[in-house]
Design an enzyme around this catalytic site. Structure first.
Site, PDB file in Angstrom:
ATOM      1  N   HIS A  42      90.648  51.686  66.465  1.00  0.00           N
ATOM      2  CA  HIS A  42      91.378  52.742  65.771  1.00  0.00           C
ATOM      3  C   HIS A  42      92.674  53.076  66.485  1.00  0.00           C
ATOM      4  CE1 HIS A  42      88.389  53.788  62.758  1.00  0.00           C
ATOM      5  NE2 HIS A  42      87.466  53.771  63.682  1.00  0.00           N
ATOM      6  N   HIS A 102      83.437  57.060  63.506  1.00  0.00           N
ATOM      7  CA  HIS A 102      82.750  57.463  64.731  1.00  0.00           C
ATOM      8  C   HIS A 102      83.193  58.859  65.172  1.00  0.00           C
ATOM      9  CE1 HIS A 102      81.459  53.295  65.001  1.00  0.00           C
ATOM     10  NE2 HIS A 102      80.728  53.591  66.065  1.00  0.00           N
ATOM     11  N   ARG A 121      87.352  54.689  71.081  1.00  0.00           N
ATOM     12  CA  ARG A 121      87.746  53.966  69.872  1.00  0.00           C
ATOM     13  C   ARG A 121      89.151  53.378  69.995  1.00  0.00           C
ATOM     14  NH1 ARG A 121      83.729  52.226  67.765  1.00  0.00           N
ATOM     15  NH2 ARG A 121      84.685  52.054  65.707  1.00  0.00           N
ATOM     16  N   ARG A 139      93.847  48.719  61.189  1.00  0.00           N
ATOM     17  CA  ARG A 139      93.169  48.743  62.487  1.00  0.00           C
ATOM     18  C   ARG A 139      94.029  47.982  63.494  1.00  0.00           C
ATOM     19  NH1 ARG A 139      87.823  50.573  62.648  1.00  0.00           N
ATOM     20  NH2 ARG A 139      86.849  50.825  60.610  1.00  0.00           N
TER      21      ARG A 139
END
Length: 357
Positions: free
Chosen positions: A176, A119, A170, A83
């Site tokens: 991400h 997501h 995101r 991440r």
């Protein structure tokens, strides 16, 4: 291979830095999009709406969301995705230069691996089902016309607009990398498309729901134990999240892999209980279920009930108790929306009809 991934991650960090530096005024919008794209809203909002408008679509939404998120968990355990918010601090890529400054937000510090994006995958699957359902209901077997073509183009344009917003959100919040959200969108669409051809879910027995729930849990747990025995720690990301998150309060237990797994399995199990319960058969499958006014009343009552129900937050101090209560809370969501609320509404309406007579 590692050098190639470093370059890919670096380009992702550059994208995050560019979005944060160029669009600081869009912070609230991106945070809202990330909140709206959470699967919790599928279960608490979209499911009761679709279930009481068209049961088949509501059922498909749950299956696509649960199976998609389960596959997302397995993919994350296999791919070991980084991440941005922790990679930028740990990488040696910037050893001769300073790393770009990346801002964190209250929803940044998710504790699971990053690839593919849950997501993006959930949003793509859920809205793919929604778009195809609307097109199927409105168009059906009608002869194609320019109006139908316009509607189809408008719905798919809206679908892609939502996916772009989710992906940018995101990346903006540093949860991400771009390639992870793209992989999530593609994976979500594939899962949703596969359920276009699976019709057995609409008449599944309680035994099948129980067996599916047990299989999904056993496979995930067995996979975790197997890799643990091989010396692979699948919870390696939790330590990174706690170490590099700017605010310890932003690290939440409900973002851990097992929390998501038990939440989703609870939803699936609860749906099986609801669809095979006497309350559902008497209300939704009985005479009341044939009336639009009844279904609209159930929809409104379900949304209000689930909104109040969502205010209950399981205590996170004891991890096992948190997981157990999360499973039970999730199971109660479809049970309430598809069985308990319709049964109560049907009883209230029948009492009013008796008084009128």
């Amino acid at each position: 291979m590692e050098a190639g991934m470093d370059l890919l991650h670096h380009s992702g960090i550059q994208a995050t830095h560019y979005l944060q530096a160029s669009y600081p005024g869009s912070q609230d919008w991106f945070l809202f999009v990330s909140f709206a794209a959470d699967l919790r809203n599928t279960f608490f909002i979209l499911f009761p709406i679709w279930f009481h408008l068209c049961e088949a679509v509501g059922i498909k939404l749950i299956w696509v969301a649960v199976i998609g998120d389960w596959l997302n968990l397995v993919f994350k355990w296999i791919l070991f995705g980084q991440r941005p918010y922790w990679w930028v601090h740990e990488t040696g890529f910037y050893h001769n230069t300073s790393a770009p400054s990346i801002q964190q937000f209250p929803v940044t510090c998710e504790t699971g691996p990053g690839s593919p994006s849950g997501h993006a995958m959930g949003s793509a699957g859920v809205y793919y089902v929604t778009v195809t359902a609307i097109l199927s209901i409105i168009l059906g077997n009608k002869q194609p016309s320019w109006k139908h073509s316009f509607l189809r183009a408008a719905l798919w344009a809206a679908f892609w607009a939502i996916q772009v917003c989710v992906c940018l959100s995101r990346v903006f919040i540093a949860a991400h990398f771009p390639h992870q959200v793209i992989a999530g969108v593609v994976s979500g669409m594939l899962v949703a498309e596969s359920f276009q051809r699976i019709h057995s879910i609409y008449e599944a027995s309680l035994q099948r729901y129980v067996a599916t729930t047990l299989f999904l849990f056993s496979f995930a747990l067995g996979f975790y134990v197997l890799l643990k025995c091989l010396g692979v720690d699948l919870l390696w990301t939790l330590e990174k999240a706690k170490r590099w998150c700017e605010n310890p309060e932003w690290v939440h237990l409900d973002t851990t892999p097992f929390a998501g797994l038990l939440r989703n399995l609870g939803i699936l199990f609860g749906l099986g209980l609801a669809l095979n319960s006497p309350m559902y058969l008497e209300s939704c499958r009985g005479k009341p279920g044939q009336r639009l006014s009844f279904r609209l009343s159930c929809m409104a009552a379900s949304l209000v009930t689930l909104h109040l129900f969502d205010s209950f937050k399981p205590p996170a101090k004891v991890e096992l108790l948190f997981y157990l209560l999360s499973f039970c809370k999730s199971a109660a969501v479809p049970l309430a929306a598809a069985a308990l609320v319709p049964y109560c509404v049907s009883q209230l309406l029948s009492q009013k009809e008796k008084k009128v007579v």
